[in-house]
Design an enzyme around this catalytic site. Structure first.
Site, short mmCIF file in Angstrom:
data_model
loop_
_atom_site.label_atom_id
_atom_site.label_comp_id
_atom_site.label_asym_id
_atom_site.label_seq_id
_atom_site.Cartn_x
_atom_site.Cartn_y
_atom_site.Cartn_z
N HIS A 1 19.05 -0.81 0.93
CA HIS A 1 19.31 -1.61 -0.27
C HIS A 1 20.77 -2.05 -0.29
O HIS A 1 21.09 -3.18 -0.64
CB HIS A 1 19.03 -0.78 -1.54
CG HIS A 1 17.57 -0.49 -1.76
ND1 HIS A 1 16.93 -0.76 -2.94
CD2 HIS A 1 16.63 0.02 -0.95
CE1 HIS A 1 15.66 -0.42 -2.86
NE2 HIS A 1 15.46 0.07 -1.65
N ASN B 1 15.61 -5.43 6.92
CA ASN B 1 16.97 -5.66 7.41
C ASN B 1 16.99 -5.66 8.93
O ASN B 1 17.57 -6.55 9.56
CB ASN B 1 17.94 -4.59 6.89
CG ASN B 1 18.10 -4.66 5.38
OD1 ASN B 1 18.50 -5.68 4.85
ND2 ASN B 1 17.76 -3.59 4.70
N GLU C 1 17.84 -8.80 11.33
CA GLU C 1 18.95 -8.70 12.29
C GLU C 1 18.47 -9.07 13.70
O GLU C 1 19.13 -9.84 14.42
CB GLU C 1 19.55 -7.28 12.27
CG GLU C 1 20.35 -6.99 11.00
CD GLU C 1 20.43 -5.51 10.61
OE1 GLU C 1 20.86 -5.23 9.47
OE2 GLU C 1 20.07 -4.65 11.42
N1 UDP Z 1 21.21 0.75 10.71
C1 UDP Z 1 22.41 0.95 11.37
N2 UDP Z 1 22.45 1.88 12.36
C2 UDP Z 1 21.37 2.62 12.73
C3 UDP Z 1 20.14 2.38 12.07
C4 UDP Z 1 20.09 1.43 11.07
O1 UDP Z 1 23.42 0.30 11.07
O2 UDP Z 1 21.50 3.47 13.63
C5 UDP Z 1 21.16 -0.27 9.64
C6 UDP Z 1 20.40 -1.50 10.06
O3 UDP Z 1 21.27 -2.40 10.72
C7 UDP Z 1 19.85 -2.02 8.75
C8 UDP Z 1 19.70 -0.77 7.89
O4 UDP Z 1 20.47 0.26 8.52
O5 UDP Z 1 20.77 -2.92 8.15
C9 UDP Z 1 18.28 -0.29 7.77
O6 UDP Z 1 17.57 -1.14 6.93
P1 UDP Z 1 16.05 -1.47 7.18
O7 UDP Z 1 15.60 -2.38 6.09
O8 UDP Z 1 15.85 -1.96 8.55
O9 UDP Z 1 15.33 -0.08 7.11
P2 UDP Z 1 15.33 1.15 6.04
O10 UDP Z 1 16.42 2.05 6.46
O11 UDP Z 1 15.53 0.56 4.68
O12 UDP Z 1 13.98 1.74 6.23
#
Ligand code: UDP
Length: 476
Positions: A21, A367, A371
């Protein structure tokens, strides 16, 4: 009103304290600041503590971003770190509403009192009460929807009963959305009667109950990617696709160091630099999903027998989840030494942008999906729940950038090592890999065009800010 020399509009962003979020709302904040707004980003102190220690950010001091400013403010959620309410989403949400309403209301009053009135309040899902607070103060509010427009369409149609959805009586019916039919196991699965997490569906639908209070819905997507759904929703609400937010150049150029990670990233880039181009499979299941140990074993053995190079984010389970950390098979590190790397958290945007990365084995959070689409990386889809299952469908069958590997956790299936090996090879070498890559590059190009100056998403951001200024002008 509205001239360049005026003081900037103050925009208050209120985020639910979860990584998935915070990232999109903070990215939006940076974009709005880069365009000259004064943005105040608010979430809980518990999240703030992690954000400050992982990212070198401070609170209550304005940082210049492009033509504007960004400031963080954190508030106490009123619970001790080990309070059992943290493990219950319904208890935690109720507590957050109780304290959050008071805090946001007080902030709005303080700003009015110090002659820097808030012109707009924006929240992300799970905080449906924010627009009520804004309305009480006569301030316009907007929703930053953090999933796809297609998923928004599904929730909208469900809430307003515009099409038939699976029910206890008919759990296996298809759902007709504009331009496409979703099978019962392709809808956001919190809407399915068999969902193990019905409260999440209820919480998201609360936002739809309050939707008429928000004058606009911002989405981290772009017109070229989801035109049919944006057009459909736009018959009912003002939807502005403003993504991919992380790719906005002005915001990135001036604030790349402002990040909302809860955990410091391990160093991955140096290792990726040592690998050949398009050779590494990047594996991550986002910030929350914790796979069953049995599934982790099968992925590990699939990696061993496929012999592909990999970078695997295997993070410890969230503290409140009460799960055991994963273990990798005996000898795994020895056998993969030099070929693979396991980390607890990665700088994901940089990883996906790295030329050594061939494909992304992902849980399909929006996200992560956005990406990878933006950076032209093909995907192996392995959704767990909620919108991830719908995103997987789109990545594979609509956008043509993915190969289906896993299933929603509700289906209770373990994907075996042979299937993992087969898909890893299919996505990295051969004609299917090439086809996916070409499609991914097409979406990358379209994403870059959308966020370029004058592109569709850039124009929507400008129009959104112009809308806020117009509403301000009417007030005086
Ligand atoms: N992310 C990151 N490093 C990691 C894993 C995830 O920076 O090792 C970031 C990723 O780039 C994204 C967010 O965490 O922006 C995860 O959001 P997403 O909606 O994909 O999944 P959620 O964690 O909400 O299930």
């Amino acid at each position: 009103m509205g001239s360049e020399s005026e003081s900037p509009v103050h925009i208050l962003l209120v985020s639910y304290p979860a990584q998935g979020h915070i990232n999109p709302l903070l990215r939006l904040g940076k974009c709005l600041a880069a365009k000259g707004s004064f943005v105040i980003f608010v979430t809980t102190e518990k999240a703030g503590k992690d954000m400050r220690s992982a990212n070198n950010i401070t609170d209550k001091s304005a940082t210049p971003v492009g033509d504007g400013f960004l400031m963080f403010e954190f508030f106490e959620d009123g619970l001790a770190d080990d309070d059992p309410a943290r493990a219950s989403l319904s208890d935690y949400s109720a507590q957050l509403e109780l304290v959050g309403k008071q805090h946001v209301s007080q902030m709005i009053k303080n700003h009015a009192g110090s002659n820097t009135p808030i012109s707009c309040v924006i929240n992300n899902p799970f905080l449906p009460w924010v627009c009520d607070v804004a309305a009480e103060h006569g301030i316009p509010s907007a929703l930053m929807w953090i999933q796809s427009s297609a998923v928004f369409t599904a929730y909208y149609n469900y809430f307003h009963k515009l099409v038939r959805f699976p029910s206890d009586a008919e759990p296996y019916i298809d759902v007709q959305l504009p331009s496409l039919v979703l099978k019962y196991n392709e809808i956001p699965d919190f809407l399915h009667p068999f969902s193990p997490y019905p409260f999440l569906g209820t919480l998201i639908l609360e936002q739809f109950k309050n939707l008429s209070k928000a004058f606009c819905v911002l989405v981290d997507t772009y017109e070229e990617l989801e035109r049919d759904f944006i057009d459909h929703v736009s018959k009912f609400v003002l939807m502005r696709p403003v993504g991919p937010l992380f790719k906005n150049q002005k915001a990135t150029a001036t604030s790349n160091n402002i990040r909302g990670d809860f955990v410091k990233s391990d160093d991955c880039i140096e290792w990726l630099n040592s690998r050949s181009p398009a050779s590494v499979v990047y594996i991550s299941f986002g910030s929350i999903v914790h796979l069953p140990q049995e599934q982790v074993d099968e992925i590990a053995y699939g990696l061993l027998s496929s012999k592909v190079s990999f970078l695997w984010v295997l993070k410890p389970p969230l503290k409140d989840m009460g799960r055991a950390p994963h273990v990798l098979p005996d000898g795994f590190f020895e056998e993969t030494s030099g070929k693979g790397k396991v980390v607890q958290w990665s700088p994901q945007e940089e990883v996906l942008a790295h030329p050594s990365v061939a494909c992304f084995l992902t849980h399909c959070g929006w996200n992560s999906s956005m990406e990878a689409l933006t950076l032209g990386v093909p995907m192996l889809t392995f959704p767990a729940w909620g919108d991830q299952v719908t995103n997987a469908k789109f990545l594979v069958d609509v956008f043509g950038v993915g190969i289906r590997l896993g299933y929603s956790q509700a289906e209770n299936k373990v994907v075996n090592r042979d299937e993992v090996k087969k898909c890893l090879l299919e996505a990295t070498v051969g004609p299917k890999a090439e086809e996916l890559k070409q499609n991914a590059l097409k979406w990358k190009k379209a994403a870059e065009a959308a966020v370029a100056v004058g592109g569709s998403s850039d124009r929507h951001l400008d129009e959104f800010i112009a809308d806020i200024k117009k509403r301000d002008a009417v007030k005086f």
